[in-house]
Design a protein around this motif. Structure first.
Motif, mmCIF file in Angstrom:
data_model
loop_
_atom_site.group_PDB
_atom_site.id
_atom_site.type_symbol
_atom_site.label_atom_id
_atom_site.label_comp_id
_atom_site.label_asym_id
_atom_site.label_seq_id
_atom_site.Cartn_x
_atom_site.Cartn_y
_atom_site.Cartn_z
ATOM 1 N N HIS A 137 0.820 -1.206 0.000
ATOM 2 C CA HIS A 137 0.000 0.000 0.000
ATOM 3 C C HIS A 137 0.854 1.256 0.000
ATOM 4 C CE1 HIS A 137 -3.618 -2.403 1.798
ATOM 5 N NE2 HIS A 137 -3.408 -2.659 0.514
ATOM 6 N N HIS A 145 -1.282 2.878 -8.289
ATOM 7 C CA HIS A 145 -2.091 1.693 -8.533
ATOM 8 C C HIS A 145 -2.956 1.362 -7.323
ATOM 9 C CE1 HIS A 145 -2.894 -2.580 -9.701
ATOM 10 N NE2 HIS A 145 -2.801 -2.083 -10.914
ATOM 11 N N HIS A 146 -4.125 0.751 -7.567
ATOM 12 C CA HIS A 146 -5.042 0.419 -6.473
ATOM 13 C C HIS A 146 -4.608 -0.820 -5.706
ATOM 14 C CE1 HIS A 146 -6.370 -2.408 -9.546
ATOM 15 N NE2 HIS A 146 -7.012 -3.068 -8.603
ATOM 16 N N ASP A 147 -3.755 -1.675 -6.318
ATOM 17 C CA ASP A 147 -3.320 -2.911 -5.667
ATOM 18 C C ASP A 147 -1.886 -3.234 -6.060
ATOM 19 O OD1 ASP A 147 -3.169 -5.323 -4.333
ATOM 20 O OD2 ASP A 147 -4.381 -6.437 -5.806
ATOM 21 N N SER A 150 -0.352 -6.843 -6.268
ATOM 22 C CA SER A 150 -0.616 -7.772 -7.363
ATOM 23 C C SER A 150 0.381 -7.631 -8.506
ATOM 24 C CB SER A 150 -2.029 -7.545 -7.907
ATOM 25 O OG SER A 150 -2.125 -6.269 -8.542
ATOM 26 N N GLU A 231 -0.290 -2.195 -19.339
ATOM 27 C CA GLU A 231 -1.048 -1.937 -18.118
ATOM 28 C C GLU A 231 -0.654 -0.584 -17.522
ATOM 29 O OE1 GLU A 231 -3.453 -3.747 -16.658
ATOM 30 O OE2 GLU A 231 -3.399 -5.206 -18.293
ATOM 31 N N ALA A 233 -2.754 2.473 -14.582
ATOM 32 C CA ALA A 233 -3.557 2.530 -13.359
ATOM 33 C C ALA A 233 -4.639 3.581 -13.497
ATOM 34 C CB ALA A 233 -2.668 2.849 -12.152
ATOM 35 N N THR A 235 -6.513 6.391 -11.162
ATOM 36 C CA THR A 235 -6.206 7.092 -9.925
ATOM 37 C C THR A 235 -7.118 8.291 -9.735
ATOM 38 O OG1 THR A 235 -3.882 6.488 -10.236
ATOM 39 C CG2 THR A 235 -4.355 8.180 -8.584
ATOM 40 N N ILE A 285 -7.808 3.471 -7.713
ATOM 41 C CA ILE A 285 -9.157 2.897 -7.721
ATOM 42 C C ILE A 285 -9.176 1.672 -8.618
ATOM 43 C CG2 ILE A 285 -10.417 4.983 -7.099
ATOM 44 C CD1 ILE A 285 -10.857 5.569 -9.991
ATOM 45 N N GLY A 286 -9.895 0.641 -8.169
ATOM 46 C CA GLY A 286 -9.950 -0.620 -8.874
ATOM 47 C C GLY A 286 -10.906 -0.612 -10.046
ATOM 48 N N PRO A 287 -10.934 -1.688 -10.814
ATOM 49 C CA PRO A 287 -11.772 -1.762 -12.017
ATOM 50 C C PRO A 287 -13.258 -1.552 -11.737
ATOM 51 C CG PRO A 287 -10.160 -3.537 -11.996
ATOM 52 C CD PRO A 287 -10.087 -2.890 -10.655
ATOM 53 N N GLU A 289 -14.577 0.295 -9.351
ATOM 54 C CA GLU A 289 -14.805 1.490 -8.556
ATOM 55 C C GLU A 289 -14.879 2.724 -9.457
ATOM 56 O OE1 GLU A 289 -12.787 0.732 -4.284
ATOM 57 O OE2 GLU A 289 -11.352 1.014 -5.925
#
Length: 401
Positions: A137, A145-147, A150, A231, A233, A235, A285-287, A289
């Motif tokens: 984090h 990136h949100h994660d 990964s 890839e 992100a 944000t 923020i994730g996919p 969200e």
């Protein structure tokens, strides 16, 4: 003999780097920028609040530092904040802490992490799940990136080392990154580069090499090459101005979730009117969200680090950054797997999602220098990117756009 000509499409950090390097190498250069102002993601907003597109810093351990310094483009820098003004707090388990988990710092000193394993799995095997999650984090500040857990372990560990280096590598351009862009544009013009703004290019020119220094999505459309994908992100960005108050923190790092808040007026008072502070926040923020989800997380960090900040707020702005946050490498991939600089037929690619090493803006710089070198070689000029030639006079100082 007529000097060879190189076209640069895109007037951001990468495009200006490529234009300067190509001109220094002996080519005539024309730079096209679709917007009326140069800078791309490095643009700085006009006064009264001189925001960048998300929190920006320049790492002095990167290759662009020496290159910019050789050309007199770095100064003036904002002075580094000194303790106790540089107080950084870590938001973990819902409260602020003065120091991060010990395991977070241990990870940066471990042997090189594997490329083909995700960072969280590898880090958990080294320091346990709690510290691994906090470290993942934390490095949201350098990945957007949100994660980050990964992503490839090697990719994240490199950024963890750079972001936690002692002494810190982060430096700040006084007046915002737009000032650096202005100095680079001045230097380009002194070298004879023809800079055309408000000049959108819909088709590649037929004469001479072309360096495409745009966002990857724009390059894909221009070159009609569906392979230009990588890839990135999503944000959420939140900028706020607060009335000054003694004792405000310098930065808050999210360890319960990836997020970062930084008070940029700590180092540079010119970024906001007298008596106000400028804070810039980011949260991945994730996919599944939306922007509101990221803004809510950023506000949680503000609530923790700047109590009653809403009562002090004089201005705010939020935005969603898509594909503008640089490349991220998934497990099993490295920067070498990204779209290559040399696209064939005299076309070269530069930007922050291109096959070049580095952290944050260093990728744009390294790819631009490589593109310039290849373009010059294609027209029979060897060498680019070395020390700047001694100018007869320094570049004129212009007002930041």
């Amino acid at each position: 003999m007529r000097r060879p000509h190189i076209t640069v499409i895109g007037g951001g950090f990468a495009g200006l780097t490529a234009a300067i390097s190509s001109a220094e190498g002996g080519a005539t250069v024309t730079l096209h920028e679709a917007h009326r102002a140069l800078g791309g993601r490095a643009r700085t907003a006009d006064r009264p609040y001189r925001t960048n597109e998300g929190p920006h810093a320049l790492y002095n351990g990167g290759p662009h530092w020496t290159w910019l310094k050789q050309r007199g483009l770095l100064k003036p820098l904002a002075p580094l904040p000194l303790l106790p003004a540089t107080r950084i707090r870590f938001h973990r388990n819902g409260v602020l802490r003065r120091i991060p988990p010990a395991g977070l710092l241990k990870l940066r000193g471990r042997r090189r992490a594997p490329v083909d394993q995700d960072f969280f799995t590898w880090a958990a095997s080294q320091v346990g799940e709690a510290a691994a999650r906090a470290a993942a984090h934390y490095i949201g500040v350098a990945t957007f990136h949100h994660d980050p857990g990964s992503l490839s372990a090697a990719f994240v560990q490199e950024r963890l080392r750079r972001a936690t280096a002692l002494p810190p590598e982060a430096r700040y351009i006084r007046g915002g990154w737009g000032e650096l862009i202005t100095r680079m544009a001045d230097q380009a013009r002194v070298l004879g580069v023809r800079v055309e703004t408000g000049a959108r290019v819909d088709a590649l020119p037929e004469d001479g090499p072309v360096i495409v220094a745009t966002q990857l999505e724009s390059a894909r459309a221009l070159l009609k090459d569906d392979r230009l994908r990588w890839e990135s992100a999503r944000t959420a960005l939140l900028d706020v101005a607060l009335r000054s108050r003694h004792g405000d923190l310098f930065a808050v790092s999210g360890l319960d979730f990836p997020g970062w808040v930084e008070r940029f007026t700590t180092a540079d008072r010119s970024l906001a009117p007298y008596g106000e502070e400028l804070l810039q926040c980011q949260a991945g923020i994730g996919p599944g969200e939306n922007r509101a989800d990221g803004i809510a997380r950023a506000e949680r960090l503000l609530d923790a680090g700047f109590p009653r900040w809403r009562e002090r707020a004089t201005w705010r702005r939020d935005a969603l950054a898509l594909g503008r946050t640089g490349a991220v490498d998934l497990p099993g991939t490295t920067w070498r797997d990204r779209p290559s600089v040399d696209r064939g037929d005299g076309v070269y690619l530069a930007g922050d999602q291109v096959a070049a090493p580095g952290v944050l803006s260093e990728v744009s710089f390294s790819s631009a220098l490589e593109a310039s070198t290849l373009a010059l070689r294609s027209v029979g000029i060897a060498g680019a990117g070395g020390p700047a030639p001694a100018p007869a006079h320094g570049p004129a100082r212009l007002r930041a756009s």
